[in-house]
Each structure stands twice: as structure tokens, then as C-alpha cells.
Write a protein that holds these residues in place. Structure first.
Motif, PDB file in Angstrom:
ATOM      1  N   CYS A  54       0.870  -1.173   0.000  1.00  0.00           N
ATOM      2  CA  CYS A  54       0.000   0.000   0.000  1.00  0.00           C
ATOM      3  C   CYS A  54       0.913   1.231   0.000  1.00  0.00           C
ATOM      4  O   CYS A  54       1.934   1.253   0.679  1.00  0.00           O
ATOM      5  N   GLU A  55       0.564   2.243  -0.785  1.00  0.00           N
ATOM      6  CA  GLU A  55       1.378   3.457  -0.870  1.00  0.00           C
ATOM      7  C   GLU A  55       0.512   4.689  -0.712  1.00  0.00           C
ATOM      8  O   GLU A  55      -0.608   4.740  -1.219  1.00  0.00           O
ATOM      9  N   VAL A  56       1.040   5.666  -0.012  1.00  0.00           N
ATOM     10  CA  VAL A  56       0.410   6.980   0.079  1.00  0.00           C
ATOM     11  C   VAL A  56       1.477   8.003  -0.242  1.00  0.00           C
ATOM     12  O   VAL A  56       2.559   8.003   0.354  1.00  0.00           O
ATOM     13  N   THR A  57       1.170   8.852  -1.199  1.00  0.00           N
ATOM     14  CA  THR A  57       2.066   9.950  -1.543  1.00  0.00           C
ATOM     15  C   THR A  57       1.531  11.207  -0.894  1.00  0.00           C
ATOM     16  O   THR A  57       0.362  11.573  -1.069  1.00  0.00           O
ATOM     17  N   TYR A  58       2.382  11.850  -0.118  1.00  0.00           N
ATOM     18  CA  TYR A  58       1.985  13.063   0.601  1.00  0.00           C
ATOM     19  C   TYR A  58       3.091  14.094   0.456  1.00  0.00           C
ATOM     20  O   TYR A  58       4.256  13.806   0.751  1.00  0.00           O
ATOM     21  N   LYS A  59       2.731  15.244  -0.057  1.00  0.00           N
ATOM     22  CA  LYS A  59       3.679  16.345  -0.284  1.00  0.00           C
ATOM     23  C   LYS A  59       4.902  15.884  -1.079  1.00  0.00           C
ATOM     24  O   LYS A  59       6.033  16.201  -0.753  1.00  0.00           O
ATOM     25  N   GLY A  60       4.634  15.083  -2.114  1.00  0.00           N
ATOM     26  CA  GLY A  60       5.679  14.700  -3.045  1.00  0.00           C
ATOM     27  C   GLY A  60       6.510  13.489  -2.660  1.00  0.00           C
ATOM     28  O   GLY A  60       7.390  13.084  -3.411  1.00  0.00           O
ATOM     29  N   THR A  61       6.255  12.911  -1.505  1.00  0.00           N
ATOM     30  CA  THR A  61       7.008  11.733  -1.070  1.00  0.00           C
ATOM     31  C   THR A  61       6.050  10.551  -0.961  1.00  0.00           C
ATOM     32  O   THR A  61       4.962  10.687  -0.404  1.00  0.00           O
ATOM     33  N   THR A  62       6.464   9.406  -1.497  1.00  0.00           N
ATOM     34  CA  THR A  62       5.655   8.198  -1.430  1.00  0.00           C
ATOM     35  C   THR A  62       6.127   7.353  -0.258  1.00  0.00           C
ATOM     36  O   THR A  62       7.314   7.085  -0.111  1.00  0.00           O
ATOM     37  N   TYR A  63       5.152   6.940   0.553  1.00  0.00           N
ATOM     38  CA  TYR A  63       5.441   6.180   1.767  1.00  0.00           C
ATOM     39  C   TYR A  63       4.854   4.784   1.689  1.00  0.00           C
ATOM     40  O   TYR A  63       3.841   4.567   1.028  1.00  0.00           O
ATOM     41  N   THR A  64       5.492   3.843   2.413  1.00  0.00           N
ATOM     42  CA  THR A  64       4.980   2.483   2.573  1.00  0.00           C
ATOM     43  C   THR A  64       5.088   2.120   4.054  1.00  0.00           C
ATOM     44  O   THR A  64       5.720   2.835   4.838  1.00  0.00           O
ATOM     45  N   GLY A  65       4.482   1.001   4.412  1.00  0.00           N
ATOM     46  CA  GLY A  65       4.567   0.518   5.787  1.00  0.00           C
ATOM     47  C   GLY A  65       3.928   1.477   6.782  1.00  0.00           C
ATOM     48  O   GLY A  65       2.925   2.129   6.501  1.00  0.00           O
ATOM     49  N   TYR A  66       4.523   1.546   7.957  1.00  0.00           N
ATOM     50  CA  TYR A  66       4.025   2.408   9.031  1.00  0.00           C
ATOM     51  C   TYR A  66       3.869   3.854   8.565  1.00  0.00           C
ATOM     52  O   TYR A  66       2.887   4.533   8.903  1.00  0.00           O
ATOM     53  N   MET A  67       4.811   4.328   7.783  1.00  0.00           N
ATOM     54  CA  MET A  67       4.762   5.723   7.332  1.00  0.00           C
ATOM     55  C   MET A  67       3.588   5.970   6.387  1.00  0.00           C
ATOM     56  O   MET A  67       3.137   7.103   6.246  1.00  0.00           O
TER      57      MET A  67
END
Length: 132
Positions: A54-67
Motif C-alpha cells: 500500500c502506498e500513500v504519496t503526501y507532499k511529493g514523497t511516497t510512503y509504505t509501511g508504518y509511514m
């Protein structure tokens, strides 16, 4: 390790913000509730296959896991969703939580139903303890 860090900036509120830039400012009204919401839903981010995260991109950065969870909550707060307000998250529907924790790819946030349940149950448990 913690003993050695006890007199450093790492164990202060500003050190906490440096460690997780997605967290609200430690002195904000939302900070304590943010920690509660994040910690309550902080479990099981492991995909069956590494390519299915699962990925969420927030303010230009893509995060996985806990983040991913931290980014989704930060995004919701920015969108005006009162996700850190116990009155809101204790009564939100599964669909509303799904919208908050929506993925930016085809892999949804794992264990959405369980995350929904623990938010409601944790709030109810807190009320019972407070009333005793």
C-alpha cells in the motif's frame, strides 16, 4: 541506547518531530490525539509480496509501511477531516476510514476492518477507564 540518549535532543518533543516529519507539531492541540490514533492502528503493514505494498504519496514523497499510515492521517488532517477527534473517529464508518486510509496504488491498506474496530473499541475502553 535510551540511557545514552537521555540528555540529547532525540528524546525531546522537537526530536520526536524530527524523527517523524509527518507528525503534527508536538505543542499542537492535535499532537496527543494524533499519537493515540496512529498507535491504535499501528499494526500489520506487511504485504504478502513486496511488490504489493500500500502506498500513500503526501507532499511529493511516497510512503509504505508504518509511514503510509502517518501520511494518510496527515493527508486527512490537511483535507479537513477531524480524524484525531475522538468524537469523530469513534463514530466513523468503515467507508469513511477507507477514504482516510486510501492507497495511491491498487493495493489497499491492509486490515481495514480491524483498524476500524480498534479505533471504536479503544475509544470506548478509554471512556470506561475515565468514568471509573
Amino acid at each position: 541506547m535510551l540511557f545514552n540518549l537521555r540528555h540529547t535532543d532525540n528524546l525531546t518533543a522537537s526530536g520526536w518531530k524530527k524523527a517523524n516529519p509527518l507528525a503534527p507539531v508536538p505543542t499542537s492541540d492535535q499532537a496527543l490525539n494524533w499519537v493515540f490514533v496512529i498507535d491504535t492502528m499501528n499494526f500489520s503493514f506487511w504485504p504478502e509480496e513486496q511488490t504489493q505494498q500500500c502506498e500513500v504519496t503526501y507532499k511529493g514523497t511516497t510512503y509504505t509501511g508504518y509511514m503510509t499510515l502517518c501520511a494518510a492521517i496527515a493527508r486527512a488532517m490537511e483535507e479537513g477531516i477531524p480524524i484525531t477527534d475522538p468524537k469523530y473517529f469513534s463514530q466513523m464508518s468503515m467507508e469513511e476510514l477507507g477514504q482516510v486510509l486510501r492507497s495511491d496504488n491498487e493495493t489497499p491498506m491492509p486490515m481495514l476492518q480491524e483498524r476500524h474496530q480498534v479505533l471504536a473499541l479503544s475509544y470506548l475502553s478509554n471512556i470506561k477507564v475515565t468514568m471509573m
